[in-house]
Design a protein around this motif. Structure first.
Motif, mmCIF file in Angstrom:
data_model
loop_
_atom_site.group_PDB
_atom_site.id
_atom_site.type_symbol
_atom_site.label_atom_id
_atom_site.label_comp_id
_atom_site.label_asym_id
_atom_site.label_seq_id
_atom_site.Cartn_x
_atom_site.Cartn_y
_atom_site.Cartn_z
ATOM 1 N N GLY A 103 130.704 -29.164 -94.345
ATOM 2 C CA GLY A 103 129.686 -28.368 -93.679
ATOM 3 C C GLY A 103 130.034 -27.949 -92.272
ATOM 4 O O GLY A 103 129.191 -27.374 -91.578
ATOM 5 N N GLN A 104 131.271 -28.200 -91.844
ATOM 6 C CA GLN A 104 131.643 -27.863 -90.467
ATOM 7 C C GLN A 104 132.962 -27.082 -90.399
ATOM 8 O O GLN A 104 133.806 -27.323 -89.544
ATOM 9 C CB GLN A 104 131.741 -29.128 -89.612
ATOM 10 C CG GLN A 104 130.386 -29.789 -89.356
ATOM 11 C CD GLN A 104 130.453 -30.822 -88.251
ATOM 12 O OE1 GLN A 104 131.221 -31.764 -88.306
ATOM 13 N NE2 GLN A 104 129.611 -30.643 -87.236
ATOM 14 N N LEU A 124 130.612 -23.761 -96.573
ATOM 15 C CA LEU A 124 131.349 -22.510 -96.425
ATOM 16 C C LEU A 124 130.635 -21.328 -97.065
ATOM 17 O O LEU A 124 130.504 -20.257 -96.463
ATOM 18 C CB LEU A 124 132.755 -22.659 -97.029
ATOM 19 C CG LEU A 124 133.611 -21.393 -97.001
ATOM 20 C CD1 LEU A 124 133.844 -20.923 -95.575
ATOM 21 C CD2 LEU A 124 134.938 -21.631 -97.720
ATOM 22 N N GLN A 125 130.158 -21.508 -98.316
ATOM 23 C CA GLN A 125 129.549 -20.385 -99.021
ATOM 24 C C GLN A 125 128.226 -19.944 -98.413
ATOM 25 O O GLN A 125 127.715 -18.856 -98.727
ATOM 26 C CB GLN A 125 129.362 -20.717 -100.509
ATOM 27 C CG GLN A 125 128.505 -21.930 -100.810
ATOM 28 C CD GLN A 125 129.307 -23.219 -100.907
ATOM 29 O OE1 GLN A 125 130.282 -23.393 -100.195
ATOM 30 N NE2 GLN A 125 128.891 -24.108 -101.812
ATOM 31 N N ARG A 126 127.662 -20.780 -97.534
ATOM 32 C CA ARG A 126 126.395 -20.432 -96.879
ATOM 33 C C ARG A 126 126.575 -20.079 -95.402
ATOM 34 O O ARG A 126 125.606 -19.708 -94.728
ATOM 35 C CB ARG A 126 125.408 -21.591 -96.997
ATOM 36 C CG ARG A 126 125.038 -21.943 -98.438
ATOM 37 C CD ARG A 126 124.157 -23.175 -98.485
ATOM 38 N NE ARG A 126 123.878 -23.586 -99.860
ATOM 39 C CZ ARG A 126 123.314 -24.730 -100.201
ATOM 40 N NH1 ARG A 126 122.958 -25.591 -99.244
ATOM 41 N NH2 ARG A 126 123.089 -25.036 -101.465
ATOM 42 N N MET A 127 127.768 -20.208 -94.891
ATOM 43 C CA MET A 127 128.013 -19.956 -93.471
ATOM 44 C C MET A 127 128.053 -18.456 -93.201
ATOM 45 O O MET A 127 128.808 -17.721 -93.828
ATOM 46 C CB MET A 127 129.329 -20.609 -93.032
ATOM 47 C CG MET A 127 129.598 -20.504 -91.534
ATOM 48 S SD MET A 127 131.028 -21.489 -91.039
ATOM 49 C CE MET A 127 130.375 -23.165 -91.257
ATOM 50 N N ASN A 157 127.406 -17.124 -87.426
ATOM 51 C CA ASN A 157 127.552 -18.524 -87.031
ATOM 52 C C ASN A 157 129.016 -18.949 -86.954
ATOM 53 O O ASN A 157 129.356 -19.881 -86.220
ATOM 54 C CB ASN A 157 126.776 -19.424 -87.981
ATOM 55 C CG ASN A 157 125.284 -19.405 -87.686
ATOM 56 O OD1 ASN A 157 124.864 -18.977 -86.612
ATOM 57 N ND2 ASN A 157 124.477 -19.840 -88.642
ATOM 58 N N TRP A 158 129.868 -18.312 -87.706
ATOM 59 C CA TRP A 158 131.314 -18.535 -87.532
ATOM 60 C C TRP A 158 131.737 -18.025 -86.160
ATOM 61 O O TRP A 158 132.374 -18.737 -85.384
ATOM 62 C CB TRP A 158 132.098 -17.818 -88.631
ATOM 63 C CG TRP A 158 133.563 -17.709 -88.340
ATOM 64 C CD1 TRP A 158 134.206 -16.668 -87.721
ATOM 65 C CD2 TRP A 158 134.587 -18.686 -88.599
ATOM 66 N NE1 TRP A 158 135.544 -16.936 -87.597
ATOM 67 C CE2 TRP A 158 135.812 -18.159 -88.123
ATOM 68 C CE3 TRP A 158 134.567 -19.945 -89.198
ATOM 69 C CZ2 TRP A 158 137.011 -18.858 -88.232
ATOM 70 C CZ3 TRP A 158 135.776 -20.640 -89.291
ATOM 71 C CH2 TRP A 158 136.974 -20.107 -88.820
ATOM 72 N N ASP A 159 131.363 -16.796 -85.830
ATOM 73 C CA ASP A 159 131.819 -16.158 -84.597
ATOM 74 C C ASP A 159 131.327 -16.874 -83.346
ATOM 75 O O ASP A 159 132.084 -17.054 -82.391
ATOM 76 C CB ASP A 159 131.351 -14.695 -84.553
ATOM 77 C CG ASP A 159 132.116 -13.810 -85.527
ATOM 78 O OD1 ASP A 159 133.184 -14.236 -86.013
ATOM 79 O OD2 ASP A 159 131.633 -12.691 -85.811
#
Length: 248
Positions: free
Chosen positions: A150-151, A98-101, A105-107
């Motif tokens: 991680g997902q 989460l802290q590196r996403m 890449n979310w969108d």
């Protein structure tokens, strides 16, 4: 042939599970509107299935492009007069803690995996409602039920797909239409997407699976076939796990 004379749209049809499903459906007599961004692989799929009994109708499509989807549905209506089935199979991953996403890449994962399913279904459902029948299969994942490190983005989309599946199973039948909507939740399957997983991790996962191996695209395609066919005529709103017993 279990899908003789049926017209079925499959997204993400150029490789992996989507390709396996397109080939299987074609063998069972369907006209498969095979959608993907990779035109070269779509043409290869068409060539490979020319003697299968059904037909592959390849179409380049981005499931985030609503105007293109609208045009495709109109083309299918004009050419074939109906849509018997829709398999919302297209999906991508952009994994990170989460802290590196990144927001990007979310969108992109949300837009393809979640909104893409919404887009396709929103344009196809009216055709099915007018004709009074149809079957929709949405590809979820065990990650959408149980989560995975991680997902965050991927899990959110696959959980959302399950929620939409159950909602549509209720919504599309409220005026008497025979439209079934189900989800399939694959476990770890040998696809181009999972080829990126380090061998050490694969071995660890396989040890956790009661059947001691990863699944194949064909094993998921068999479940898609069942759900699209009339053999599953009393099944709707369900999430069918195909994971070798990984989550029991």
């Amino acid at each position: 042939m279990r899908l003789k004379e049926k017209v079925v749209i499959i997204t993400g049809a150029a490789s992996g599970i989507g390709k396996a499903a397109a080939k299987l459906f074609c063998k069972e007599g369907a006209t498969v509107v095979a959608c993907d961004l990779n035109e070269e692989l779509l043409q290869a799929l068409k060539d490979e299935t020319k003697d299968f009994g059904g037909e592959i109708y390849p179409k380049k499509l981005n499931v985030t492009d609503r105007e293109a989807i609208k045009e495709l549905v109109e083309e299918i209506k004009e050419k074939f007069g109906k849509i018997d089935g829709l398999v919302n199979n297209a999906g991508i991953t952009r994994d990170a803690l989460l802290q590196r996403m990144t927001e990007e890449n979310w969108d992109i994962v949300i837009n393809v995996n979640l909104k893409g399913v919404f887009n396709m279904t929103q344009f196809v459902a009216p055709v099915m409602l007018k004709q009074g029948y149809g079957s929709i299969v949405n590809t979820s994942s065990i990650v959408g039920i149980y989560g995975n490190i991680g997902q965050t983005n991927y899990a959110a989309t696959k959980g959302g797909v399950i929620a939409m599946t159950k909602t549509w199973a209720k919504e599309f039948t409220r005026k008497g239409a025979n439209i079934r909507v189900n989800a399939v939740a694959p476990g770890f399957i040998k696809t181009p997407m999972t080829e990126k997983i380090p061998e050490k991790i694969v071995k660890m996962v396989e040890e956790r699976i009661p059947l001691k191996r990863m699944g194949t695209p064909e094993e998921i395609a068999n479940v898609y076939l069942f759900l699209i066919s009339d053999e599953s005529s009393y099944i709707t709103g369900q999430v069918i796990g195909v994971d070798g017993g990984l989550v029991i």
